[in-house]
Design a protein around this motif. Structure first.
Motif, PDB file in Angstrom:
ATOM      1  N   VAL A   1      -0.510  14.350   0.765  1.00 41.12           N
ATOM      2  CA  VAL A   1       0.311  13.556   1.673  1.00 41.12           C
ATOM      3  C   VAL A   1       0.694  12.243   1.004  1.00 41.12           C
ATOM      4  CG1 VAL A   1      -1.674  12.424   2.770  1.00 41.12           C
ATOM      5  CG2 VAL A   1       0.480  12.649   4.028  1.00 41.12           C
ATOM      6  N   GLN A   2       1.886  11.795   1.309  1.00 42.54           N
ATOM      7  CA  GLN A   2       2.321  10.465   0.875  1.00 42.54           C
ATOM      8  C   GLN A   2       2.418   9.572   2.102  1.00 42.54           C
ATOM      9  OE1 GLN A   2       6.471   8.975  -0.696  1.00 42.54           O
ATOM     10  NE2 GLN A   2       5.276   9.709  -2.447  1.00 42.54           N
ATOM     11  N   VAL A   3       1.640   8.498   2.084  1.00 41.19           N
ATOM     12  CA  VAL A   3       1.704   7.516   3.164  1.00 41.19           C
ATOM     13  C   VAL A   3       2.740   6.472   2.789  1.00 41.19           C
ATOM     14  CG1 VAL A   3       0.467   5.668   4.334  1.00 41.19           C
ATOM     15  CG2 VAL A   3      -0.609   7.895   4.035  1.00 41.19           C
ATOM     16  N   LEU A   4       3.721   6.310   3.657  1.00 44.19           N
ATOM     17  CA  LEU A   4       4.821   5.379   3.431  1.00 44.19           C
ATOM     18  C   LEU A   4       4.643   4.135   4.293  1.00 44.19           C
ATOM     19  CD1 LEU A   4       7.601   8.056   3.944  1.00 44.19           C
ATOM     20  CD2 LEU A   4       6.903   7.179   1.723  1.00 44.19           C
ATOM     21  N   TRP A   5       5.052   3.024   3.765  1.00 51.62           N
ATOM     22  CA  TRP A   5       5.150   1.797   4.549  1.00 51.62           C
ATOM     23  C   TRP A   5       6.640   1.438   4.641  1.00 51.62           C
ATOM     24  CZ3 TRP A   5       1.119  -2.546   4.709  1.00 51.62           C
ATOM     25  CH2 TRP A   5      -0.177  -2.031   4.642  1.00 51.62           C
ATOM     26  N   THR A   6       7.120   1.162   5.838  1.00 49.53           N
ATOM     27  CA  THR A   6       8.468   0.625   5.973  1.00 49.53           C
ATOM     28  C   THR A   6       8.437  -0.854   5.594  1.00 49.53           C
ATOM     29  OG1 THR A   6       8.134  -0.017   8.272  1.00 49.53           O
ATOM     30  CG2 THR A   6       8.939   2.234   7.861  1.00 49.53           C
ATOM     31  N   ARG A   7       9.605  -1.465   5.486  1.00 51.65           N
ATOM     32  CA  ARG A   7       9.637  -2.898   5.202  1.00 51.65           C
ATOM     33  C   ARG A   7       8.949  -3.683   6.322  1.00 51.65           C
ATOM     34  NH1 ARG A   7       9.419  -5.258   0.922  1.00 51.65           N
ATOM     35  NH2 ARG A   7      11.108  -3.960   0.126  1.00 51.65           N
ATOM     36  N   ASP A   8       9.133  -3.254   7.568  1.00 54.22           N
ATOM     37  CA  ASP A   8       8.460  -3.928   8.671  1.00 54.22           C
ATOM     38  C   ASP A   8       6.940  -3.838   8.517  1.00 54.22           C
ATOM     39  OD1 ASP A   8      11.119  -3.806   9.469  1.00 54.22           O
ATOM     40  OD2 ASP A   8      10.611  -3.662  11.577  1.00 54.22           O
ATOM     41  N   ASP A   9       6.440  -2.641   8.166  1.00 55.31           N
ATOM     42  CA  ASP A   9       4.999  -2.493   7.922  1.00 55.31           C
ATOM     43  C   ASP A   9       4.534  -3.494   6.874  1.00 55.31           C
ATOM     44  OD1 ASP A   9       4.841  -0.305   9.665  1.00 55.31           O
ATOM     45  OD2 ASP A   9       5.157   1.142   8.061  1.00 55.31           O
ATOM     46  N   ASP A  10       5.316  -3.598   5.816  1.00 53.05           N
ATOM     47  CA  ASP A  10       4.947  -4.451   4.691  1.00 53.05           C
ATOM     48  C   ASP A  10       4.884  -5.921   5.106  1.00 53.05           C
ATOM     49  OD1 ASP A  10       4.344  -3.852   1.901  1.00 53.05           O
ATOM     50  OD2 ASP A  10       5.953  -5.259   1.434  1.00 53.05           O
ATOM     51  N   MET A  11       5.823  -6.353   5.934  1.00 54.41           N
ATOM     52  CA  MET A  11       5.834  -7.737   6.398  1.00 54.41           C
ATOM     53  C   MET A  11       4.720  -8.014   7.393  1.00 54.41           C
ATOM     54  SD  MET A  11       8.216  -9.559   4.971  1.00 54.41           S
ATOM     55  CE  MET A  11       9.730  -9.380   4.037  1.00 54.41           C
ATOM     56  N   HIS A  12       4.403  -7.035   8.221  1.00 55.36           N
ATOM     57  CA  HIS A  12       3.447  -7.256   9.307  1.00 55.36           C
ATOM     58  C   HIS A  12       1.986  -7.118   8.883  1.00 55.36           C
ATOM     59  CE1 HIS A  12       6.746  -5.963  12.406  1.00 55.36           C
ATOM     60  NE2 HIS A  12       6.989  -7.136  11.852  1.00 55.36           N
ATOM     61  N   HIS A  13       1.727  -6.398   7.790  1.00 55.82           N
ATOM     62  CA  HIS A  13       0.347  -6.089   7.422  1.00 55.82           C
ATOM     63  C   HIS A  13       0.061  -6.468   5.969  1.00 55.82           C
ATOM     64  CE1 HIS A  13      -0.144  -4.044  11.257  1.00 55.82           C
ATOM     65  NE2 HIS A  13       1.032  -3.503  11.045  1.00 55.82           N
ATOM     66  N   ASP A  14       0.506  -7.640   5.620  1.00 61.39           N
ATOM     67  CA  ASP A  14       0.344  -8.167   4.271  1.00 61.39           C
ATOM     68  C   ASP A  14      -1.025  -8.857   4.149  1.00 61.39           C
ATOM     69  OD1 ASP A  14       0.951  -8.932   1.690  1.00 61.39           O
ATOM     70  OD2 ASP A  14       2.773 -10.038   2.213  1.00 61.39           O
ATOM     71  N   TYR A  15      -1.358  -9.214   2.917  1.00 57.35           N
ATOM     72  CA  TYR A  15      -2.441 -10.155   2.644  1.00 57.35           C
ATOM     73  C   TYR A  15      -1.749 -11.412   2.117  1.00 57.35           C
ATOM     74  CZ  TYR A  15      -6.011  -6.585   3.325  1.00 57.35           C
ATOM     75  OH  TYR A  15      -6.833  -5.634   3.876  1.00 57.35           O
ATOM     76  N   TYR A  16      -1.437 -12.320   3.017  1.00 59.65           N
ATOM     77  CA  TYR A  16      -0.487 -13.393   2.772  1.00 59.65           C
ATOM     78  C   TYR A  16      -1.063 -14.492   1.876  1.00 59.65           C
ATOM     79  CZ  TYR A  16       1.448 -11.136   6.919  1.00 59.65           C
ATOM     80  OH  TYR A  16       1.931 -10.209   7.808  1.00 59.65           O
ATOM     81  N   HIS A  17      -0.155 -15.229   1.252  1.00 54.80           N
ATOM     82  CA  HIS A  17      -0.563 -16.467   0.577  1.00 54.80           C
ATOM     83  C   HIS A  17      -0.913 -17.478   1.651  1.00 54.80           C
ATOM     84  CE1 HIS A  17      -0.837 -19.576  -2.412  1.00 54.80           C
ATOM     85  NE2 HIS A  17       0.108 -20.291  -1.840  1.00 54.80           N
ATOM     86  N   GLU A  18      -2.038 -18.140   1.487  1.00 59.89           N
ATOM     87  CA  GLU A  18      -2.575 -18.972   2.559  1.00 59.89           C
ATOM     88  C   GLU A  18      -1.756 -20.229   2.815  1.00 59.89           C
ATOM     89  OE1 GLU A  18      -6.876 -20.864   3.966  1.00 59.89           O
ATOM     90  OE2 GLU A  18      -6.611 -20.105   1.937  1.00 59.89           O
ATOM     91  N   MET A  19      -1.595 -20.546   4.086  1.00 59.23           N
ATOM     92  CA  MET A  19      -1.040 -21.823   4.494  1.00 59.23           C
ATOM     93  C   MET A  19      -1.962 -22.954   4.030  1.00 59.23           C
ATOM     94  SD  MET A  19      -1.270 -23.444   8.224  1.00 59.23           S
ATOM     95  CE  MET A  19      -2.916 -23.926   7.734  1.00 59.23           C
ATOM     96  N   SER A  20      -1.375 -24.121   3.726  1.00 61.74           N
ATOM     97  CA  SER A  20      -2.208 -25.251   3.316  1.00 61.74           C
ATOM     98  C   SER A  20      -1.539 -26.566   3.682  1.00 61.74           C
ATOM     99  CB  SER A  20      -2.502 -25.204   1.806  1.00 61.74           C
ATOM    100  OG  SER A  20      -1.301 -25.144   1.058  1.00 61.74           O
TER     101      SER A  20
END
Length: 702
Positions: free
Chosen positions: A450-469
């Motif tokens: 199986v190939q698990v795909l992420w849509t662009r929305d998935d990518d934006m919503h479930h990121d490991y973001y650069h921290e606010m400072s």
């Protein structure tokens, strides 16, 4: 004549098994059916896994991109390599003197790329170092990507450390192989090895006339003892290192043949998308999949520990199936999380501006959360069967993928093979293994590839973001010295490595505040930097200023500003930005002059490209994008509300590389930190308005 273009669709790829072991396996088994233009190969899925494991990284992929093909010309699937009915010749001997390279009877060098390629040119650099020490021409080089393999130690591609940490090892690997070839030739001729030379893939006899090509020596070299100590070339003898060699993967990339994670196709492979809780740390309470299962092409719905997978025949079906899924979410403790509240809390935990005291100045700078926004969203392909797992993951950390799958799926690491296709951007996001674990979990549940795909929305919503400072800076005007900076961040938002990580957050307030000190002291910001920094830092600062004509005239409404940073303390970069600000407050960056000292340069083209790319990446953060959260949810969905720098907005970039014989340092992230403060300082120079946050918006300047 008009040519109608159909809507862009996902690229597809056939997996062609072209390694020697793969073809031998095909010849023996003959059961998995893979239709091509010329022939049919048959193999069961179980046999395919065995075959892929035997083939290791020796999988070749042929790609057909149907993104915008004219309707009048139906696509033709590229044939599996080789394209004729004759078997690929099996090399009669392949010499592998170490884990980094092998040489065949034709004298062809195959370099094993043990780090991940995401556009930074690491495969090219690895091959240059080995081929140069071997005295081989670039035309004799081939490339093979290594899977996750503990023999290479840490295979993490991050921190701009691959060449910095592996430079000596790779050169020694090539030099060792060269010495063994020389020893084999010397034994053949009954002469001293010390009197023999090498050039262009040949060992040259002391008489200067007799020559033996490497290909004729590989079998004899394989019988030689591995020398305990070898002499590396002196820098003057290097013929590849220091020259401009094009990106190894560029021809495949520009012709659409390069294989990224999303291009992988396996026999009988299914597709899946995941319904994840929109709130960080949440999970599903219950779901109703009755409508989902009516969508044509949807096969089944799989409950994972915290999320739900929709599995089907194609990406369109599973995305529509997920849209139809009715889920009740347990949003957990972060349901009220707000980035605005996090910003206020961080600010409240710092001193107030104006509290610095007499003869001092202070200021507060804020930096938001940032997404990675890689061009290729997260994805992974996996097949779990009979306690064996095979994964195709575009990852910066293949061994972490092994570790996490083993932990989450319950399969021994020795039974997990991780193949690494090209990465469509990494920027630190692909150091995480979450997307690969999902693929393995779904495959284990359905017992199919199986190939698990992420849509662009998935990518934006479930990121490991650069921290606010938020940063409070304070400095004295009576004795100019480096600013003292206190920093606070947020919590509750998943964060991770982001191109240049904390170096970006350190450079922005420091370099902006140095300019503020200079202005308050009525001094030139360049002179203040030359007073504050020493040695190699001064070299790049002076070079950037000289090439940018610092202090020279600019058109009305333009400004010039500088930023400097030594990322990870090893690579020194100074940048001067020239900007204009129009009556609406829109900032346009016209020119960036960049000076860099990264020690001995392996490939000047790669250095230039990484500086240009880092500047583009940093300009997105400086002028355009930020990630915000409300009610525990990411508010951005796609590039319409998380805009990245466009080609039309890219400034002219001039890169000047300091000559150096110091050991090479990193280059992949080093262009990012100086650009935001350079632009902010240039905006002040143009307008007299000091903006102490990013991104800088037009409304900040009107």
């Amino acid at each position: 004549m008009k040519t109608l273009m159909r809507p862009c669709q996902m690229s597809c790829v056939a997996v062609g098994l072209t390694s020697v072991s793969a073809q031998l396996f095909i010849a023996r088994q003959g059961r998995f059916e893979m239709a091509t233009k010329d022939r049919i190969i048959q193999l069961t899925r179980r046999d395919f896994l065995k075959l892929a494991g035997t083939a290791g990284a020796g999988l070749a992929f042929s790609v057909y991109l149907d993104a915008c093909a004219p309707v009048a010309d139906p696509p033709e699937i590229a044939p599996v390599i080789p394209t004729d009915s004759r078997p690929t010749p099996i090399p009669s001997f392949m010499w592998e003197p170490n884990i980094y390279l092998k040489i065949d009877h034709q004298g062809i060098l195959t370099v094993i790329a043990f780090r991940s390629e995401m556009g930074q040119g690491i495969r090219t650099a690895i091959a240059m170092l080995i081929a140069d020490e071997l005295d081989l021409e670039w035309s004799s080089v081939r490339m093979e990507q290594a899977p996750a393999d503990g023999r290479y130690g840490d295979q993490v591609t991050g921190g701009s450390q691959s060449i910095r940490t592996q430079y000596g090892t790779l050169r020694k690997a090539g030099a060792t192989a060269r010495q063994m070839l020389v020893n084999a030739a010397a034994q053949t001729w009954a002469v001293s090895a010390d009197q023999c030379e090498t050039k262009a893939g040949q060992v040259i006899h002391p008489d200067g006339k007799q020559k033996l090509p490497y290909g004729q020596l590989v079998e004899a070299a394989a019988e030689m003892d591995i020398p305990g100590d070898v002499k590396l070339k002196d820098n003057a003898s290097l013929h590849l290192v220091g020259t401009k060699i094009g990106h190894w993967d560029a021809p495949e990339i520009v012709t659409g043949k390069a294989v990224y994670g999303l291009d992988v196709r396996l026999p009988d492979m299914l597709f899946a998308v995941i319904a994840r809780c929109p709130v960080f740390g949440g999970r599903y309470s219950s779901y109703d999949d009755s409508e989902t299962l009516t969508i044509p092409g949807v096969r089944q719905v799989v409950a994972l520990p915290t999320s739900i997978a929709v599995v089907g025949d194609n990406s369109w079906a599973v995305i529509q199936g997920r849209n139809a899924l009715k889920v009740i979410w347990d949003e957990g403790r972060q349901a009220s999380l707000s980035s605005e509240d996090l910003l206020s809390q961080a600010t409240d935990n710092l001193p107030r501006p104006g509290s610095a005291g007499d003869d001092s100045i202070d200021a507060v700078y804020t930096m938001p959360y940032e997404a990675h926004a890689t061009m290729e969203p997260m994805n992974s392909t996996a097949y779990v069967n009979d306690e064996v797992c095979e994964v195709w993951a575009p990852t910066q950390n293949p061994q972490e993928v092994q570790r996490m799958i083993s932990r989450m799926v319950g399969i021994s690491r020795k039974n997990i093979t991780v193949h690494v296709p090209l990465l469509g951007g990494g920027f630190g996001r692909r150091l995480q293994a979450d997307y690969a674990v999902e693929a393995a979990q779904v495959s284990q549940a359905i017992q199919a590839p199986v190939q698990v795909l992420w849509t662009r929305d998935d990518d934006m919503h479930h990121d490991y973001y650069h921290e606010m400072s938020v940063h409070y800076a304070r400095g004295s005007l009576s004795a100019i010295r480096m600013p003292r900076i206190q920093t606070r961040g947020g919590s509750g938002v998943p964060t991770g490595a982001w191109r240049s990580v904390g170096e970006f957050s350190q450079a922005y307030p420091t370099q902006c505040f140095i300019d503020e000190i200079a202005v308050a002291a009525q001094r030139d910001p360049l002179d203040v930097r030359l007073e504050l920094y020493q040695d190699r830092a001064v070299g790049v600062i002076k070079l950037a200023a000289e090439k940018a004509d610092w202090g020279g005239p600019l058109p009305d409404g333009w400004g010039r500003g500088m930023g400097y940073h030594a990322t990870f303390g090893v690579t020194y970069v100074a940048q001067v930005a020239e900007v204009s600000v129009d009556v609406s407050g829109k900032v346009r960056v016209h020119r960036v002059v960049c000076a860099v000292d990264c020690g001995k340069v392996v490939n000047p083209d790669a250095v230039t490209a990484q500086m240009e790319g880092g500047i583009a990446f940093g300009l997105t953060a400086a002028l355009k994008a930020e990630a915000t959260f409300e009610n525990g949810r990411a508010q951005q969905n796609n590039f319409h509300d998380y805009p990245i720098l466009q080609m039309s907005e890219m400034p002219v970039v001039e890169v000047y590389i300091m000559e150096s014989e110091e050991r090479p340092t990193g280059i992949g992230e080093m262009g990012v930190p100086p650009i935001a403060p350079a632009v902010a300082n240039a905006v002040f120079n143009a307008t007299g308005k000091r903006v102490r946050h990013i991104p800088i918006r037009p409304e900040d300047l009107v």
